[in-house]
Design a protein around this motif. Structure first.
Motif, PDB file in Angstrom:
ATOM      1  N   UNK A 148       1.679  -9.446 -10.849  1.00  0.00           N
ATOM      2  CA  UNK A 148       1.343  -8.372  -9.902  1.00  0.00           C
ATOM      3  C   UNK A 148       0.189  -7.560 -10.463  1.00  0.00           C
ATOM      4  N   UNK A 149      -0.824  -7.358  -9.630  1.00  0.00           N
ATOM      5  CA  UNK A 149      -1.997  -6.586 -10.033  1.00  0.00           C
ATOM      6  C   UNK A 149      -2.117  -5.397  -9.085  1.00  0.00           C
ATOM      7  N   UNK A 183       0.846  -1.194   0.000  1.00  0.00           N
ATOM      8  CA  UNK A 183       0.000   0.000   0.000  1.00  0.00           C
ATOM      9  C   UNK A 183       0.880   1.242   0.000  1.00  0.00           C
ATOM     10  N   UNK A 184       0.686   2.093  -0.992  1.00  0.00           N
ATOM     11  CA  UNK A 184       1.479   3.314  -1.135  1.00  0.00           C
ATOM     12  C   UNK A 184       0.548   4.511  -1.249  1.00  0.00           C
ATOM     13  N   UNK A 185       0.727   5.494  -0.367  1.00  0.00           N
ATOM     14  CA  UNK A 185      -0.086   6.710  -0.417  1.00  0.00           C
ATOM     15  C   UNK A 185       0.698   7.790  -1.157  1.00  0.00           C
ATOM     16  N   UNK A 210      -3.941   6.679  -4.087  1.00  0.00           N
ATOM     17  CA  UNK A 210      -3.528   5.585  -3.195  1.00  0.00           C
ATOM     18  C   UNK A 210      -3.393   4.332  -4.048  1.00  0.00           C
ATOM     19  N   UNK A 211      -2.268   3.630  -3.915  1.00  0.00           N
ATOM     20  CA  UNK A 211      -2.026   2.413  -4.697  1.00  0.00           C
ATOM     21  C   UNK A 211      -1.987   1.201  -3.781  1.00  0.00           C
ATOM     22  N   UNK A 212      -2.743   0.170  -4.161  1.00  0.00           N
ATOM     23  CA  UNK A 212      -2.739  -1.106  -3.443  1.00  0.00           C
ATOM     24  C   UNK A 212      -2.409  -2.185  -4.469  1.00  0.00           C
ATOM     25  N   UNK A 213      -1.331  -2.936  -4.213  1.00  0.00           N
ATOM     26  CA  UNK A 213      -0.843  -3.901  -5.203  1.00  0.00           C
ATOM     27  C   UNK A 213      -0.770  -5.301  -4.599  1.00  0.00           C
ATOM     28  N   UNK A 214      -1.297  -6.284  -5.346  1.00  0.00           N
ATOM     29  CA  UNK A 214      -1.297  -7.674  -4.912  1.00  0.00           C
ATOM     30  C   UNK A 214      -0.368  -8.495  -5.808  1.00  0.00           C
ATOM     31  N   UNK A 215       0.391  -9.386  -5.184  1.00  0.00           N
ATOM     32  CA  UNK A 215       1.216 -10.340  -5.929  1.00  0.00           C
ATOM     33  C   UNK A 215       0.532 -11.702  -5.880  1.00  0.00           C
TER      34      UNK A 215
END
Length: 407
Positions: free
Chosen positions: A234-235, A210-212, A217-222
């Motif tokens: 990675x999405x 999670x990057x603000x 705001x970015x939330x990235x799942x591997x």
């Protein structure tokens, strides 16, 4: 749908373009092009803004050049279509029926602007929430993905969007035994998980990054893909203050796995979202190796209209070179998809079934009841190998390029 391509390849008049002119090539043995009405059409971002009739008189087996009859501005994406239609009714078609066409696209596109609106981030034990003025997103740590998207209080998505690498095999795929060669990508599409299956049922899950940022705001799942050897993708979801979600799928190719049938994301929405509109190639379905007969424009239909009436259900209804597409309900509420301009147009599909549901049916009556609108947004899909249906593979130029990182 393939008749659209057959008609184009068989047309006796072809059109090629230069910057400010076009050349008409008359392949007829006896008919002069003056027998047909030539119409030049100018579209701005898919909408017709000008039409002009022209007289052409290219003799049989000859060619002739003509100036494009209007100035093309550089403030948007423009398309020029040169169309030849019947002047009078015939026994086989009415006046105005198009017998041949050519089209050129002049591109000028502005990049996305990130709105300066505040976002609230709420971190819980099993979810991460991102809230804006009129919307909120919920990202599940437990289930690994975007589990909720509400706009004006209305839930929009029916299932967590997931990476998709598979299409329902077409007759040509079965003829070349492609499903067996690409089978790992079906497994990867069905069983991708943010949990590492190699570490047992109680193994640690991949926590999202999670990057603000200043205005987003970015939330990235591997996701771990159960291929042999194992692979990952990675999405990432970057939420901006106006409710847009920039969704980025990335994959570093594993050499042993080779290329895949499709590279994109699969969404499930309520079946009420049954109206489709898109700015791309149409009106019939198009594929990487079967799209010369299509025109760039704005088209619309119903989700069920995209199920081609093939005897055996198979991949169908695809749309190539799509700039934007939307699915809406009867009131016009729904979701808009746009491709990041830097990455070029997208592949778009909206069907009542998943690729796996279509693949499971040998006849249309075996397809399940419709519960969802299944949207696939992708960088691309491999061609359908139209050479024959008894062994010809998709030609290499129409395969997805896995020689470098994919995004």
């Amino acid at each position: 749908p393939k008749m659209q391509e057959v008609k184009f390849n068989y047309q006796n008049i072809s059109v090629t373009f230069e910057e400010h002119s076009f050349t008409v090539v008359n392949k007829n043995l006896f008919a002069d092009t003056s027998e047909y009405q030539c119409i030049v059409i100018l579209q701005k971002n898919g909408t017709v803004v000008k039409k002009q009739k022209m007289d052409t008189n290219v003799a049989p087996l000859s060619s002739g050049s003509y100036e494009i009859p209007f100035v093309i501005p550089d403030d948007a994406e423009y398309a020029v279509t040169v169309s030849f239609v019947l002047r009078e009714d015939t026994l086989w078609a009415e006046a105005g029926h198009e017998v041949a066409f050519g089209q050129k696209v002049y591109k000028k596109e502005a990049p996305f602007a990130v709105p300066e609106k505040t976002l609230q981030v709420v971190r819980g034990k099993v979810n991460i929430g991102v809230k804006g003025d009129d919307f909120d997103c919920l990202f599940s740590l437990l289930n690994g993905g975007l589990v909720s998207y509400r706009y004006a209080g209305k839930e929009m998505i029916g299932k967590i969007p997931m990476p998709n690498f598979w299409r329902a095999p077409v007759d040509n795929d079965n003829g070349s035994m492609a499903p067996g060669r690409y089978a790992q990508w079906k497994i990867a599409s069905m069983y991708a998980s943010h949990k590492d299956y190699r570490k047992g049922m109680y193994g640690p899950a991949n926590a999202p990054e999670t990057t603000v940022h200043e205005n987003s705001v970015e939330v990235a799942f591997t996701y771990i893909l159960p291929t042999t050897p194992a692979s990952e993708c990675r999405l990432a979801y970057e939420v901006t203050g106006d409710g847009r979600v920039k969704t980025t799928l990335t994959y570093d190719p594993v050499k042993e796995l080779g290329d895949m049938p499709e590279f994109g994301v699969l969404f499930k929405f309520n079946a009420d979202y049954d109206h489709v509109q898109w700015y791309g190639l149409g009106p019939a379905e198009t594929y990487a190796d079967r799209k010369h007969g299509a025109k760039l424009g704005i088209y619309e239909n119903l989700v069920t209209d995209n199920m081609a009436r093939y005897l055996v259900p198979q991949e169908c209804g695809n749309k190539e070179e799509v700039r934007w597409a939307k699915i809406t309900d009867r009131k016009g509420r729904g979701m808009l998809f746009e491709m990041d301009k830097e990455n070029g147009p997208m592949m778009f599909s909206a069907l009542p079934y998943t690729p796996h549901e279509m693949e499971n049916a040998m006849h249309p009556y075996e397809l399940p009841q419709i519960h969802y609108t299944v949207v696939r947004v992708a960088k691309g899909q491999m061609g359908i190998a139209g050479d024959d249906s008894w062994g010809a593979r998709t030609q290499e130029e129409y395969l997805l390029d896995t020689s470098k990182p994919m995004e």
